[in-house]
Design an enzyme around this catalytic site. Structure first.
Site, PDB file in Angstrom:
ATOM      1  N   GLU A   1       0.813   6.657   7.579  1.00 48.94           N
ATOM      2  CA  GLU A   1       2.023   6.360   6.800  1.00 48.94           C
ATOM      3  C   GLU A   1       1.897   6.924   5.394  1.00 48.94           C
ATOM      4  O   GLU A   1       2.860   7.435   4.825  1.00 48.94           O
ATOM      5  CB  GLU A   1       2.249   4.844   6.718  1.00 48.94           C
TER       6      GLU A   1
ATOM      7  N   ASN B   1      13.408   4.470   4.974  1.00 53.68           N
ATOM      8  CA  ASN B   1      12.477   3.400   5.347  1.00 53.68           C
ATOM      9  C   ASN B   1      11.315   3.994   6.123  1.00 53.68           C
ATOM     10  O   ASN B   1      11.461   5.014   6.783  1.00 53.68           O
ATOM     11  CB  ASN B   1      13.225   2.386   6.237  1.00 53.68           C
TER      12      ASN B   1
ATOM     13  N   HIS C   1       8.614   3.025   9.133  1.00 51.07           N
ATOM     14  CA  HIS C   1       8.495   2.059  10.227  1.00 51.07           C
ATOM     15  C   HIS C   1       7.264   2.412  11.074  1.00 51.07           C
ATOM     16  O   HIS C   1       7.067   3.579  11.420  1.00 51.07           O
ATOM     17  CB  HIS C   1       9.774   2.114  11.079  1.00 51.07           C
TER      18      HIS C   1
ATOM     19  N   SER D   1       7.274   6.442  11.580  1.00 48.71           N
ATOM     20  CA  SER D   1       8.488   7.233  11.375  1.00 48.71           C
ATOM     21  C   SER D   1       9.070   6.936  10.002  1.00 48.71           C
ATOM     22  O   SER D   1       9.057   5.777   9.571  1.00 48.71           O
ATOM     23  CB  SER D   1       9.567   6.854  12.401  1.00 48.71           C
TER      24      SER D   1
ATOM     25  N   LEU E   1      19.341  -5.178   4.856  1.00 50.98           N
ATOM     26  CA  LEU E   1      20.414  -4.964   3.869  1.00 50.98           C
ATOM     27  C   LEU E   1      21.776  -4.913   4.569  1.00 50.98           C
ATOM     28  O   LEU E   1      21.883  -4.443   5.702  1.00 50.98           O
ATOM     29  CB  LEU E   1      20.153  -3.659   3.112  1.00 50.98           C
TER      30      LEU E   1
ATOM     31  N   MET F   1      11.137  -6.825   4.076  1.00 53.86           N
ATOM     32  CA  MET F   1      11.408  -7.603   5.282  1.00 53.86           C
ATOM     33  C   MET F   1      12.817  -8.186   5.362  1.00 53.86           C
ATOM     34  O   MET F   1      13.073  -9.075   6.164  1.00 53.86           O
ATOM     35  CB  MET F   1      10.374  -8.740   5.414  1.00 53.86           C
TER      36      MET F   1
ATOM     37  N   VAL G   1      19.589  -1.575  12.457  1.00 50.90           N
ATOM     38  CA  VAL G   1      18.181  -1.685  12.056  1.00 50.90           C
ATOM     39  C   VAL G   1      17.285  -0.652  12.769  1.00 50.90           C
ATOM     40  O   VAL G   1      17.308  -0.540  13.995  1.00 50.90           O
ATOM     41  CB  VAL G   1      17.648  -3.122  12.338  1.00 50.90           C
ATOM     42  N   ASP G   2      16.526   0.095  11.952  1.00 52.20           N
ATOM     43  CA  ASP G   2      15.555   1.082  12.439  1.00 52.20           C
ATOM     44  C   ASP G   2      16.176   2.155  13.350  1.00 52.20           C
ATOM     45  O   ASP G   2      15.494   2.716  14.208  1.00 52.20           O
ATOM     46  CB  ASP G   2      14.398   0.400  13.194  1.00 52.20           C
TER      47      ASP G   2
ATOM     48  N   SER H   1       0.840  -1.204   0.000  1.00 54.34           N
ATOM     49  CA  SER H   1       0.000   0.000   0.000  1.00 54.34           C
ATOM     50  C   SER H   1       0.880   1.263   0.000  1.00 54.34           C
ATOM     51  O   SER H   1       0.524   2.266  -0.613  1.00 54.34           O
ATOM     52  CB  SER H   1      -0.967   0.000   1.184  1.00 54.34           C
TER      53      SER H   1
HETATM   54  C1  GRF Z   1       3.929  -0.748   6.924  1.00 49.09           C
HETATM   55  O1  GRF Z   1       3.257  -0.724   8.158  1.00 49.09           O
HETATM   56  C2  GRF Z   1       5.332  -0.248   7.079  1.00 49.09           C
HETATM   57  O2  GRF Z   1       5.458   0.746   8.039  1.00 49.09           O
HETATM   58  C3  GRF Z   1       6.074  -1.482   7.530  1.00 49.09           C
HETATM   59  O3  GRF Z   1       5.483  -2.525   6.796  1.00 49.09           O
HETATM   60  C4  GRF Z   1       4.141  -2.185   6.435  1.00 49.09           C
HETATM   61  C5  GRF Z   1       4.042  -2.303   4.948  1.00 49.09           C
HETATM   62  O4  GRF Z   1       2.742  -2.109   4.480  1.00 49.09           O
HETATM   63  N1  GRF Z   1       7.480  -1.347   7.341  1.00 49.09           N
HETATM   64  P1  GRF Z   1       2.450  -2.023   2.913  1.00 49.09           P
HETATM   65  O5  GRF Z   1       3.055  -3.286   2.293  1.00 49.09           O
HETATM   66  O6  GRF Z   1       3.100  -0.793   2.405  1.00 49.09           O
HETATM   67  O7  GRF Z   1       0.964  -2.001   2.792  1.00 49.09           O
END
Ligand code: GRF
Length: 192
Positions: free
Chosen positions: A179, A112, A114, A141, A98, A95, A149-150, A21
């Site tokens: 987001e 990224n 998160h 964020s 890197l 997921m 990571v993050d 999304s």
């Molecule tokens: C989102 O919540 C993003 O923050 C996290 O993974 C999810 C991905 O959602 N890293 P989508 O695949 O963009 O719908």
């Protein structure tokens, strides 16, 4: 970073593993005249990522690269990026972690999104953690990707209130909506 409004848009790759999304949202954003980026490549580590459908829908090239062997995978990805002259990378639900080596090659050019108010809740199950800890707020964020990571510099965040009736699912949904506002805003911030 240099101003690109009115100039050529920065060629960008979006890395996904799932629903996509955020990918869809970034593609739509990138088509706007004032967007500093154009999405020219979609990378997924799995052919099962639902978000891959946006490749056909928006006519954007996709590459599926298995990360069974990280080193080989990253080499392939790197070559695809070179081939397409990609200069900026947005991770969106990707997921895989890197490597240092890869991140160094794109220093300061990988961001990224998160689903937590970093530095709180790095890693997985962020919504569950926020609810279980009775937090009053959760959020999302956008940050630069570094070797930890993050943990890279935060570019922008958005907050949501956690209501008593919120479940992991309802909270995740509320945050995802934020987001979709945050990611484009953070990109604009970087390029302005
Ligand atoms: C989102 O919540 C993003 O923050 C996290 O993974 C999810 C991905 O959602 N890293 P989508 O695949 O963009 O719908």
């Amino acid at each position: 970073m240099k101003k690109l409004i009115g100039l050529k848009k920065t060629k960008t790759a979006v890395f996904i593993s799932g629903t996509g999304s955020n990918l869809k949202n970034l593609i739509k954003f990138s088509k706007k005249k004032k967007s500093p980026i154009s999405v020219d490549l979609i990378i997924s580590n799995t052919r099962n990522a639902k978000g891959l459908k946006y490749s056909r829908k928006y006519n954007i090239q996709k590459k599926i690269v298995s990360f069974e062997n990280n080193k080989i995978a990253e080499k392939k990805v790197f070559n695809f990026l070179l081939e397409k002259k990609i200069k900026f990378i947005c991770l969106a639900g990707f997921m895989k972690v890197l490597s240092k080596n890869f991140i160094k090659k794109f220093k300061g050019k990988i961001i990224n999104i998160h689903p937590s108010l970093l530095p709180k809740y790095k890693g997985l199950n962020t919504h569950k953690k926020a609810i279980e800890n009775n937090d009053r707020f959760a959020g999302c964020s956008v940050h630069f990707v570094t070797t930890k990571v993050d943990a890279g510099k935060i570019i922008m965040q958005k907050k949501v209130k956690i209501e008593k009736r919120d479940t992991i699912t309802s909270l995740a949904k509320k945050i995802l909506k934020k987001e979709h506002l945050l990611y484009p805003a953070a990109i604009k911030k970087i390029y302005n």
